[in-house]
Design an enzyme around this catalytic site. Sequence first.
Site, short mmCIF file in Angstrom:
data_model
loop_
_atom_site.label_atom_id
_atom_site.label_comp_id
_atom_site.label_asym_id
_atom_site.label_seq_id
_atom_site.Cartn_x
_atom_site.Cartn_y
_atom_site.Cartn_z
N ASP A 11 0.83 -1.20 0.00
CA ASP A 11 0.00 0.00 0.00
C ASP A 11 0.87 1.26 0.00
OD1 ASP A 11 -2.27 1.48 0.04
OD2 ASP A 11 -2.77 1.11 2.13
N HIS A 28 3.12 2.97 -8.96
CA HIS A 28 2.96 1.53 -9.20
C HIS A 28 4.20 0.97 -9.91
CE1 HIS A 28 -1.04 1.80 -7.70
NE2 HIS A 28 -1.55 2.42 -8.75
N LEU A 122 11.86 -20.37 -4.35
CA LEU A 122 10.86 -19.43 -3.80
C LEU A 122 9.56 -19.62 -4.58
CD1 LEU A 122 10.38 -16.80 -1.97
CD2 LEU A 122 10.77 -15.52 -4.08
#
Length: 232
Positions: A11, A28, A122
């Site tokens: 956020d 972004h 991962l």
Amino acid sequence: MAPLHVALIMDGNGRWAQAHGLPRVAGHRRGADVVRELVESAPGLGIGTLSLYAFSSDNWQRPDREVASLMALFRAFLRRERRRCIKEGVRVAVVGRRDRLSAGLVREIERTEAATLEGSVLCLRICVDYSARDRIVDAANLMARNGDRGRDAFVRALGRAGQESDASLDVDLLVRTGGEQRLSDFLLWECAYAELLFVEQMWPEFGRESLSRAIDTFGRRERRFGAVPAMP
Ligand code: FPP
């Protein structure tokens, strides 16, 4: 210690951009660079799974232009990072509804998932058009249809509802950047015993060092899962 499952609510992109006199989409874009940096450092910090909240089902309410830039950013990210993920042993799974995504994005997702399937260093779960509540409802419907009962069956249904094989992964640590302190419909079942960490930093400022500090904080928490503390 078993590899950790860390969930990140990313956020603050918009506020970061505004503070720098830039359009929201620049925030972004910078956020996507942070994702790349964290994917690289996560295995070294003991993280085996990273779940990222990239676009919630409620985010469709944002202005069309912002939604379009986010979708273009996800597509470009997958295209750009695929090779590197294969090389680094990163398995990518995109979690959430696909029927409202463009055909081009779905194609990119499927290509990336197929190409990185063997990755074992991962697991990178990118949640797009994701709603934990919807997912729970889907799982409950599946249970009802099959006449299944109980927690284990529910967990399996939750995985199937999201077309995932290991969706039941409990989250160890959830970090939310941007100063807000809420879960916003993210991994509600999986976070039952997650440690929660809310930080003031905006997502584009949350780099390798910040993730490392978050893991240190997690290491100092005492997790009891409802039991009493161990005797000295
Ligand atoms: C919330 O911040 C952020 C989002 C809705 C988008 C998150 C997307 C990225 C970090 C882009 C890259 C991701 C990937 C996986 C490539 P906000 O825009 O609501 O910030 P604000 O609260 O300051 O307005």
